[in-house]
Design a protein around this motif. Structure first.
Motif, PDB file in Angstrom:
ATOM      1  N   LEU A 229       0.825  -1.207   0.000  1.00  0.00           N
ATOM      2  CA  LEU A 229       0.000   0.000   0.000  1.00  0.00           C
ATOM      3  C   LEU A 229       0.864   1.264   0.000  1.00  0.00           C
ATOM      4  CD1 LEU A 229      -2.969   1.115   0.356  1.00  0.00           C
ATOM      5  CD2 LEU A 229      -2.461   1.227   2.789  1.00  0.00           C
ATOM      6  N   HIS A 230       1.829   1.340   0.925  1.00  0.00           N
ATOM      7  CA  HIS A 230       2.597   2.576   1.091  1.00  0.00           C
ATOM      8  C   HIS A 230       3.639   2.778  -0.003  1.00  0.00           C
ATOM      9  CE1 HIS A 230       0.850   2.191   5.133  1.00  0.00           C
ATOM     10  NE2 HIS A 230       1.036   3.492   5.250  1.00  0.00           N
TER      11      HIS A 230
ATOM     12  N   TYR B  75       0.958   3.931  -3.114  1.00  0.00           N
ATOM     13  CA  TYR B  75       1.150   5.356  -2.886  1.00  0.00           C
ATOM     14  C   TYR B  75       2.557   5.812  -3.236  1.00  0.00           C
ATOM     15  CZ  TYR B  75      -3.488   5.915  -1.058  1.00  0.00           C
ATOM     16  OH  TYR B  75      -4.850   5.977  -0.957  1.00  0.00           O
TER      17      TYR B  75
ATOM     18  N   ILE C 188       5.474   5.837  -1.881  1.00  0.00           N
ATOM     19  CA  ILE C 188       6.356   6.543  -0.947  1.00  0.00           C
ATOM     20  C   ILE C 188       7.761   5.945  -1.079  1.00  0.00           C
ATOM     21  CG2 ILE C 188       6.709   7.207   1.472  1.00  0.00           C
ATOM     22  CD1 ILE C 188       3.739   6.545   1.930  1.00  0.00           C
TER      23      ILE C 188
ATOM     24  N   TYR D 120      12.221   7.586   2.574  1.00  0.00           N
ATOM     25  CA  TYR D 120      11.392   8.434   3.415  1.00  0.00           C
ATOM     26  C   TYR D 120      11.278   7.811   4.810  1.00  0.00           C
ATOM     27  CZ  TYR D 120       7.446  11.352   4.893  1.00  0.00           C
ATOM     28  OH  TYR D 120       6.632  12.218   5.565  1.00  0.00           O
TER      29      TYR D 120
ATOM     30  N   VAL E  71       7.323   9.324  12.341  1.00  0.00           N
ATOM     31  CA  VAL E  71       7.305   9.359  10.874  1.00  0.00           C
ATOM     32  C   VAL E  71       5.916   8.962  10.374  1.00  0.00           C
ATOM     33  CG1 VAL E  71       8.308   8.402   8.778  1.00  0.00           C
ATOM     34  CG2 VAL E  71       9.777   8.895  10.737  1.00  0.00           C
ATOM     35  N   CYS E  72       5.321   7.957  11.000  1.00  0.00           N
ATOM     36  CA  CYS E  72       3.966   7.547  10.599  1.00  0.00           C
ATOM     37  C   CYS E  72       3.000   8.713  10.798  1.00  0.00           C
ATOM     38  CB  CYS E  72       3.466   6.368  11.429  1.00  0.00           C
ATOM     39  SG  CYS E  72       4.629   5.016  11.639  1.00  0.00           S
TER      40      CYS E  72
ATOM     41  N   CYS F 281       1.754  11.577   8.346  1.00  0.00           N
ATOM     42  CA  CYS F 281       0.569  11.417   7.505  1.00  0.00           C
ATOM     43  C   CYS F 281      -0.654  11.010   8.303  1.00  0.00           C
ATOM     44  CB  CYS F 281       0.830  10.360   6.434  1.00  0.00           C
ATOM     45  SG  CYS F 281       2.200  10.774   5.360  1.00  0.00           S
ATOM     46  N   HIS F 282      -0.436  10.193   9.344  1.00  0.00           N
ATOM     47  CA  HIS F 282      -1.606   9.600  10.006  1.00  0.00           C
ATOM     48  C   HIS F 282      -2.272  10.492  11.044  1.00  0.00           C
ATOM     49  CE1 HIS F 282      -1.882   5.974   7.794  1.00  0.00           C
ATOM     50  NE2 HIS F 282      -0.570   5.819   7.850  1.00  0.00           N
TER      51      HIS F 282
ATOM     52  N   ILE G 109      -4.742  11.042   8.161  1.00  0.00           N
ATOM     53  CA  ILE G 109      -5.318   9.831   7.560  1.00  0.00           C
ATOM     54  C   ILE G 109      -5.657   8.873   8.691  1.00  0.00           C
ATOM     55  CG2 ILE G 109      -4.927   7.933   5.948  1.00  0.00           C
ATOM     56  CD1 ILE G 109      -2.840   9.707   4.595  1.00  0.00           C
TER      57      ILE G 109
ATOM     58  N   GLY H 269      -8.053   3.376   6.987  1.00  0.00           N
ATOM     59  CA  GLY H 269      -7.435   2.725   5.837  1.00  0.00           C
ATOM     60  C   GLY H 269      -8.479   1.983   5.035  1.00  0.00           C
ATOM     61  N   PRO H 270      -8.101   1.589   3.803  1.00  0.00           N
ATOM     62  CA  PRO H 270      -9.055   0.926   2.925  1.00  0.00           C
ATOM     63  C   PRO H 270      -9.415  -0.486   3.392  1.00  0.00           C
ATOM     64  CG  PRO H 270      -6.884   1.057   1.890  1.00  0.00           C
ATOM     65  CD  PRO H 270      -6.814   1.856   3.148  1.00  0.00           C
ATOM     66  N   LYS H 271      -8.510  -1.134   4.149  1.00  0.00           N
ATOM     67  CA  LYS H 271      -8.750  -2.534   4.455  1.00  0.00           C
ATOM     68  C   LYS H 271      -9.207  -2.733   5.896  1.00  0.00           C
ATOM     69  CE  LYS H 271      -6.190  -6.311   2.450  1.00  0.00           C
ATOM     70  NZ  LYS H 271      -4.767  -6.666   2.324  1.00  0.00           N
ATOM     71  N   TYR H 272      -8.538  -2.056   6.822  1.00  0.00           N
ATOM     72  CA  TYR H 272      -8.832  -2.321   8.236  1.00  0.00           C
ATOM     73  C   TYR H 272      -9.586  -1.179   8.908  1.00  0.00           C
ATOM     74  CZ  TYR H 272      -5.136  -5.606   7.127  1.00  0.00           C
ATOM     75  OH  TYR H 272      -4.377  -6.571   6.522  1.00  0.00           O
TER      76      TYR H 272
ATOM     77  N   GLU I 107      -6.265  -0.618  12.687  1.00  0.00           N
ATOM     78  CA  GLU I 107      -4.808  -0.744  12.694  1.00  0.00           C
ATOM     79  C   GLU I 107      -4.137   0.606  12.920  1.00  0.00           C
ATOM     80  OE1 GLU I 107      -2.942  -3.583  12.600  1.00  0.00           O
ATOM     81  OE2 GLU I 107      -4.855  -4.626  12.791  1.00  0.00           O
TER      82      GLU I 107
HETATM   83  C1  HEC Z   1       3.731   9.669   3.511  1.00  0.00           C
HETATM   84  C2  HEC Z   1       2.488   9.324   4.131  1.00  0.00           C
HETATM   85  C3  HEC Z   1       2.390   8.087   5.023  1.00  0.00           C
HETATM   86  C4  HEC Z   1       3.263   7.681   6.001  1.00  0.00           C
HETATM   87  C5  HEC Z   1       4.588   8.295   6.400  1.00  0.00           C
HETATM   88  C6  HEC Z   1       2.680   6.504   6.606  1.00  0.00           C
HETATM   89  N1  HEC Z   1       1.476   6.221   6.007  1.00  0.00           N
HETATM   90 FE1  HEC Z   1       0.221   4.704   6.531  1.00  0.00          FE
HETATM   91  N2  HEC Z   1      -1.063   5.282   5.066  1.00  0.00           N
HETATM   92  C7  HEC Z   1      -0.850   6.315   4.201  1.00  0.00           C
HETATM   93  C8  HEC Z   1      -1.923   6.339   3.227  1.00  0.00           C
HETATM   94  C9  HEC Z   1      -2.052   7.329   2.062  1.00  0.00           C
HETATM   95  C10 HEC Z   1      -2.801   5.283   3.571  1.00  0.00           C
HETATM   96  C11 HEC Z   1      -4.070   4.851   2.847  1.00  0.00           C
HETATM   97  C12 HEC Z   1      -5.237   5.730   3.124  1.00  0.00           C
HETATM   98  C13 HEC Z   1      -6.379   5.385   2.201  1.00  0.00           C
HETATM   99  O1  HEC Z   1      -6.161   4.768   1.156  1.00  0.00           O
HETATM  100  O2  HEC Z   1      -7.496   5.725   2.579  1.00  0.00           O
HETATM  101  C14 HEC Z   1      -2.225   4.633   4.751  1.00  0.00           C
HETATM  102  C15 HEC Z   1      -2.824   3.566   5.406  1.00  0.00           C
HETATM  103  C16 HEC Z   1      -2.274   2.931   6.512  1.00  0.00           C
HETATM  104  C17 HEC Z   1      -2.905   1.853   7.258  1.00  0.00           C
HETATM  105  C18 HEC Z   1      -4.278   1.275   6.981  1.00  0.00           C
HETATM  106  C19 HEC Z   1      -4.175   0.149   6.032  1.00  0.00           C
HETATM  107  C20 HEC Z   1      -5.519  -0.408   5.651  1.00  0.00           C
HETATM  108  O3  HEC Z   1      -5.524  -1.064   4.620  1.00  0.00           O
HETATM  109  O4  HEC Z   1      -6.508  -0.212   6.362  1.00  0.00           O
HETATM  110  C21 HEC Z   1      -2.031   1.482   8.250  1.00  0.00           C
HETATM  111  C22 HEC Z   1      -2.241   0.397   9.291  1.00  0.00           C
HETATM  112  C23 HEC Z   1      -0.869   2.328   8.137  1.00  0.00           C
HETATM  113  N3  HEC Z   1      -1.060   3.204   7.076  1.00  0.00           N
HETATM  114  C24 HEC Z   1       0.230   2.263   8.972  1.00  0.00           C
HETATM  115  C25 HEC Z   1       1.338   3.105   8.892  1.00  0.00           C
HETATM  116  C26 HEC Z   1       2.488   3.024   9.762  1.00  0.00           C
HETATM  117  C27 HEC Z   1       2.667   2.019  10.867  1.00  0.00           C
HETATM  118  C28 HEC Z   1       3.326   4.004   9.371  1.00  0.00           C
HETATM  119  C29 HEC Z   1       4.699   4.332   9.948  1.00  0.00           C
HETATM  120  C30 HEC Z   1       5.676   3.280   9.931  1.00  0.00           C
HETATM  121  C31 HEC Z   1       2.716   4.701   8.268  1.00  0.00           C
HETATM  122  N4  HEC Z   1       1.508   4.131   7.985  1.00  0.00           N
HETATM  123  C32 HEC Z   1       3.271   5.795   7.627  1.00  0.00           C
HETATM  124  C33 HEC Z   1       0.186   7.225   4.203  1.00  0.00           C
HETATM  125  C34 HEC Z   1       1.265   7.167   5.042  1.00  0.00           C
END
Ligand code: HEC
Ligand code: HEC
Ligand code: HEC
Ligand code: HEC
Ligand code: HEC
Ligand code: HEC
Length: 407
Positions: A248-249, A253, A255, A259, A277-278, A281-282, A285, A288-291, A295
């Motif tokens: 996904l990431h 997306y 990334i 980064y 770092v998470c 964005c979070h 955001i 998420g699309p799945k959980y 999560e």
């Molecule tokens: C640069 C931006 C960015 C960073 C940094 C980032 N994420 Fe995300 N993450 C996203 C995006 C965009 C989505 C998807 C949102 C959507 O599609 O609705 C997402 C979705 C998720 C989901 C939900 C997945 C699902 O399918 O439900 C999880 C869990 C998650 N991220 C965990 C993390 C974790 C842990 C970190 C740090 C290690 C992290 N993310 C860092 C952008 C980021």
């Protein structure tokens, strides 16, 4: 017989023409390149039709008409503008509160393309809404019709309809032939005769080739999927505390690996990103699309963040997320990422596989001494660039000396 083969060829030709036409008319040349840039550099934080971590990008060309120079320097290096105290940049940053990442290597052509892509998707989504079309261009990062399941449903339906028509025609022909025979007082048409005729049509070489090709390609794809599945079970793939997905990431997306694994270019270790770092964005955001929220909530539980208020909880005792380490060399062996990635110019994927396609990361290579040595025997040293006419390998540079890898 000949005619039916002809018909099939024409049908297939028309169909492939339709396909390529459909594809090319949807994506103009530079916008197509722009889509790639958008996915790799922008999609993590921006959507075209609505705000995400960063503002909505649809309409950005109009907003900055006459001020393109500023727009280009912003896209290339927003942090620099913000830090230099540029009033527009500072205002944006104060409004949104997250630093947009710098893209110093991006060329003017890349920016031209990405802006063209944004414009195209924006206009398309506007027209779709005006037409009352509910779907529109969506996230703007899904222009390829071949990526969408609807395309395959449509294809399937088309094939089904064609088969039905064929059957109908067969029945009509059979009825007509029977009628004619009855009139001329011949024997009526029998089922076995129809079968014979259908079979002789099927025996036609072209039809046979086409069918076996389809079966072969289908079988091969399945086989590749299956053998990949096997290798997944061979690699070490522990369950992680948060269902974080590289697919996904890093995949969807786009990334950049650096980064999050910011050590790769400057140190021995790649580093696993901290929860901060998470949160870049979070903070925004939250689903998420799945959980759904489940999560992502685990990130908040670790760092102490209240998503409803959009604030950090004061005095919260933060915990680190305990990621399970997958790759691990014994202590007596020395491996350095920066040396391989920066000096050696190697891609992450050479050693770690297609991580951007992995839902859960697993150990792709053996990490045995033989694996290191094999590559050092074969890999040409890149630092020498064009000045490496003899094709010196890492081995020639002393890469097989025990002391280089053992303390
Ligand atoms: C640069 C931006 C960015 C960073 C940094 C980032 N994420 Fe995300 N993450 C996203 C995006 C965009 C989505 C998807 C949102 C959507 O599609 O609705 C997402 C979705 C998720 C989901 C939900 C997945 C699902 O399918 O439900 C999880 C869990 C998650 N991220 C965990 C993390 C974790 C842990 C970190 C740090 C290690 C992290 N993310 C860092 C952008 C980021
Ligand atoms: C890490 C997240 C992130 C990434 C990646 C990112 N942006 Fe941004 N962008 C932001 C944020 C956040 C803002 C709002 C200003 C701020 O806080 O810095 C912004 C602002 C902007 C603006 C100004 C919008 C306005 O309304 O004036 C433009 C234009 C823009 N980004 C374009 C891009 C493009 C093009 C890319 C890809 C090449 C990109 N951004 C990649 C986060 C990001
Ligand atoms: C948004 C942040 C983020 C991005 C982007 C990202 N990773 Fe990761 N990576 C993580 C996190 C968090 C973990 C630890 C959890 C796990 O193993 O899934 C991890 C784990 C890994 C591991 C296994 C580490 C171990 O324990 O041995 C490898 C290898 C890896 N990433 C490679 C990559 C590569 C290659 C890319 C780019 C294609 C990439 N990562 C992009 C966050 C990220
Ligand atoms: C030449 C092979 C090679 C390349 C190229 C490579 N890695 Fe690694 N990677 C390794 C080995 C070997 C380990 C185990 C290191 C150890 O245990 O000390 C590792 C471990 C990791 C880890 C585990 C945590 C850590 O801090 O070491 C992450 C994350 C990771 N790599 C990410 C990346 C990313 C991202 C890239 C690309 C930018 C990359 N690697 C390129 C071989 C490689
Ligand atoms: C896919 C190829 C590849 C793999 C696998 C690989 N390396 Fe390397 N390694 C290189 C390249 C290329 C360089 C040369 C970098 C340069 O130009 O200095 C290098 C350089 C080195 C050096 C520095 C050598 C010197 O001349 O100073 C060490 C130490 C090293 N690697 C250790 C390891 C270890 C340990 C492993 C296994 C865990 C490993 N490498 C796996 C490609 C690889
Ligand atoms: C390119 C890096 C590299 C070079 C050069 C290298 N080794 Fe290793 N060696 C490794 C790695 C990585 C391991 C750990 C692999 C494992 O645990 O399977 C290892 C493991 C070993 C082990 C332990 C085996 C075990 O089962 O734990 C010995 C002994 C060893 N090496 C000896 C040597 C000797 C002697 C030389 C010089 C002739 C040498 N190595 C050169 C990378 C290297």
């Amino acid at each position: 017989m000949l005619r039916s083969a002809h018909f099939l060829k024409i049908f297939i030709l028309t169909f492939s023409l339709m396909l390529s036409w459909g594809g090319s008319s949807l994506i103009a040349q530079d916008a197509a390149a722009g889509q790639k840039v958008f996915r790799s550099y922008c999609a993590a934080c921006h959507k075209i039709d609505r705000a995400m971590t960063g503002p909505q990008l649809g309409g950005i060309n109009e907003k900055y008409a006459g001020d393109e120079e500023w727009l280009y320097s912003w896209i290339r290096n927003a942090p620099e503008l913000i830090n230099a105290g540029d009033p527009k940049a500072v205002a944006l940053f104060e409004e949104w509160g997250t630093m947009m990442q710098a893209n110093p290597t991006m060329t003017d052509a890349d920016i031209d393309n990405v802006l063209a892509y944004i414009q195209q998707e924006w206009v398309a989504s506007q027209t779709a809404t005006a037409d009352g079309g509910a779907t529109g261009a969506g996230g703007g990062d899904q222009a390829n019709p071949l990526d969408q399941p609807q395309f395959y449903y449509a294809l399937f339906a088309l094939v089904a309809v064609l088969l039905l028509i064929t059957l109908l025609l067969l029945v009509i022909t059979a009825t007509l032939v029977s009628a004619v025979r009855a009139k001329e007082e011949q024997e009526p048409l029998r089922l076995s005769e129809i079968q014979k005729r259908t079979w002789s049509l099927l025996k036609n070489r072209f039809v046979i080739t086409a069918i076996s090709l389809i079966v072969l390609v289908g079988g091969l794809t399945k086989w590749v999927e299956w053998s990949r599945g096997i290798s997944i079970h061979q690699g070490y793939m522990p369950e992680q505390p948060i269902k974080y997905s590289h697919k996904l990431h890093a995949g969807e997306y786009g990334i950049e690996c650096e980064y999050c694994h910011s050590g790769v270019t400057k140190s021995k270790n790649a580093w696993i990103p901290s929860t901060n770092v998470c949160m870049n964005c979070h903070k925004l955001i939250q689903e998420g699309p799945k959980y759904g929220k489940e999560e992502i909530q685990k990130i908040y539980d670790a760092i102490g963040f209240d998503p409803a208020k959009g604030q950090y909880i004061e005095g919260y005792e933060q915990k680190a997320v305990e990621w399970v380490r997958i790759h691990n060399l014994p202590d007596h062996a020395y491996f350095n990422h920066a040396q391989h990635v920066v000096v050696g110019g190697l891609e992450c994927q050479t050693c770690h596989g297609e991580v951007q396609e992995m839902e859960v990361v697993y150990q792709y290579s053996t990490l045995s001494m033989g694996w290191c040595i094999n590559c050092h025997r074969e890999e040409k040293v890149k630092t020498l660039g064009k000045e490496n006419p003899e094709g010196l390998t890492v081995e020639d540079m002393g890469g097989l000396d025990c002391a280089r890898c053992h303390y």
